[in-house]
Enzyme design. Structure first.
Site, short mmCIF file in Angstrom:
data_model
loop_
_atom_site.label_atom_id
_atom_site.label_comp_id
_atom_site.label_asym_id
_atom_site.label_seq_id
_atom_site.Cartn_x
_atom_site.Cartn_y
_atom_site.Cartn_z
CG HIS A 82 -0.26 -0.27 2.51
ND1 HIS A 82 0.63 0.63 3.06
CD2 HIS A 82 -0.29 -1.34 3.37
CE1 HIS A 82 1.09 0.16 4.20
NE2 HIS A 82 0.55 -1.05 4.41
N GLY A 128 1.89 3.16 2.19
CA GLY A 128 2.94 3.18 3.23
C GLY A 128 4.21 2.51 2.71
CG HIS A 129 4.26 -1.71 1.97
ND1 HIS A 129 2.96 -2.13 1.95
CD2 HIS A 129 4.85 -2.35 3.01
CE1 HIS A 129 2.76 -3.00 2.92
NE2 HIS A 129 3.87 -3.16 3.60
#
Ligand code: PAF
Length: 283
Positions: free
Chosen positions: A34, A36-37
């Site tokens: 997502h 964040g990654h």
């Protein structure tokens, strides 16, 4: 972009890349990527010449009654996202390759790993530290990137890197949130629409504590109690823990700065979040 499954092949490549003086950035993940990654990958792309993303749902960090079997697996989409971010190598090992028969050596983690999620999930950080050490040895990174939603994980891994004299930098990265404040997590996909709406209670209660702190409340335990009360008021939420801890030792905090760390079951899904609270004049 290359996809490599074989740990030895990856390690040979990484040793030759690092040996040639090229810096390697590693983003360790369990997939279901997502934003964040992707923020970690983009940062690695900026700071390092060669970027490796590992995708491995690590069995040794899951407890017997946890979600190992149903953890989301979206490999094709993950590979597309990595390609778009300019990743050089995606490392997708199998459990049989990383934990072959006879495997028996684990990292013994210390007190940093015993509180918070370590207390709720016995053995979790032993598994995390062990897989991270293996990934560091295989990928030979100069830098490895970790999101601060998993604050305790960052501290445990950073401590291990120092204690074992690992030649790499552990880079912490800010929490990435949905527009309504929910911290991005692969586990958010488990939430029903009602649970998804209720899940913002983690962020809202942490924001409320930050406002109370700004308004003059400086006792970390009072602030944590306030967070607990507002989470407990939500019928779909069940507190696992709400704690105000020293950001370095993770021991209960008697004064600011303090990290308010929360773990909450929303339905059957366990979500975590945290916020660092500092006295306004100390920054
Ligand atoms: O944060 C995660 O996704 C995992 O704990 C990690 C660091 C990839 C180790 O399996």
């Amino acid at each position: 972009m290359r996809t490599i499954h074989n740990p030895r092949e990856l390690q040979e490549l990484a040793l030759s890349v690092r040996g040639s003086g090229t810096s390697i950035g590693l983003v360790p993940t369990m997939g279901a990527l997502h934003e964040g990654h992707l923020s970690l990958i983009r940062r690695a792309r900026q700071s390092d010449e060669f970027v490796i993303v590992s995708i491995f749902v690590n069995p040794t960090q899951f407890g017997p009654n946890e979600d190992l079997d149903r953890y989301p697996r979206t490999l094709e989409r993950d590979l597309d996202a990595c390609r778009e971010c300019g990743v050089d190598v995606v490392f997708v090992p199998s459990a049989a390759d990383l934990y072959p028969e006879g495997f028996q050596t684990y990292v013994e983690v210390g007190p940093l790993a015993s509180r918070l999620c370590g207390a709720s999930r016995p053995g979790h950080f032993r598994g995390v530290a062990t897989i991270c050490l293996k990934l560091f040895n295989l990928c030979q990174p100069n830098r490895a990137y970790f999101g601060l939603k998993d604050y305790q994980q960052y501290r445990v891994v950073e401590r291990m890197a120092r204690d074992f004299d690992l030649p790499l930098e552990i880079v912490p990265m800010p929490i990435v949130r949905e527009p309504d404040g929910l911290a991005m997590s692969s586990r958010n996909s488990y939430l029903s629409p009602e649970e998804r709406a209720a899940a913002t209670v983690l962020f809202r209660s942490l924001e409320d504590a930050a406002r109370a702190c700004e308004a003059g409340e400086r006792d970390p335990q009072t602030l944590a109690a306030r967070v607990r009360r507002s989470i407990e008021a939500d019928p779909l939420a069940r507190v696992d823990y709400v704690e105000a801890v020293d950001p370095l030792t993770l021991e209960p905090a008697a004064s600011l700065p303090a990290l308010i760390a929360v773990a909450v079951f929303v339905g059957n899904t366990r979500l975590i979040d945290n916020r660092l609270l500092e006295a306004p004049d100390s920054s």
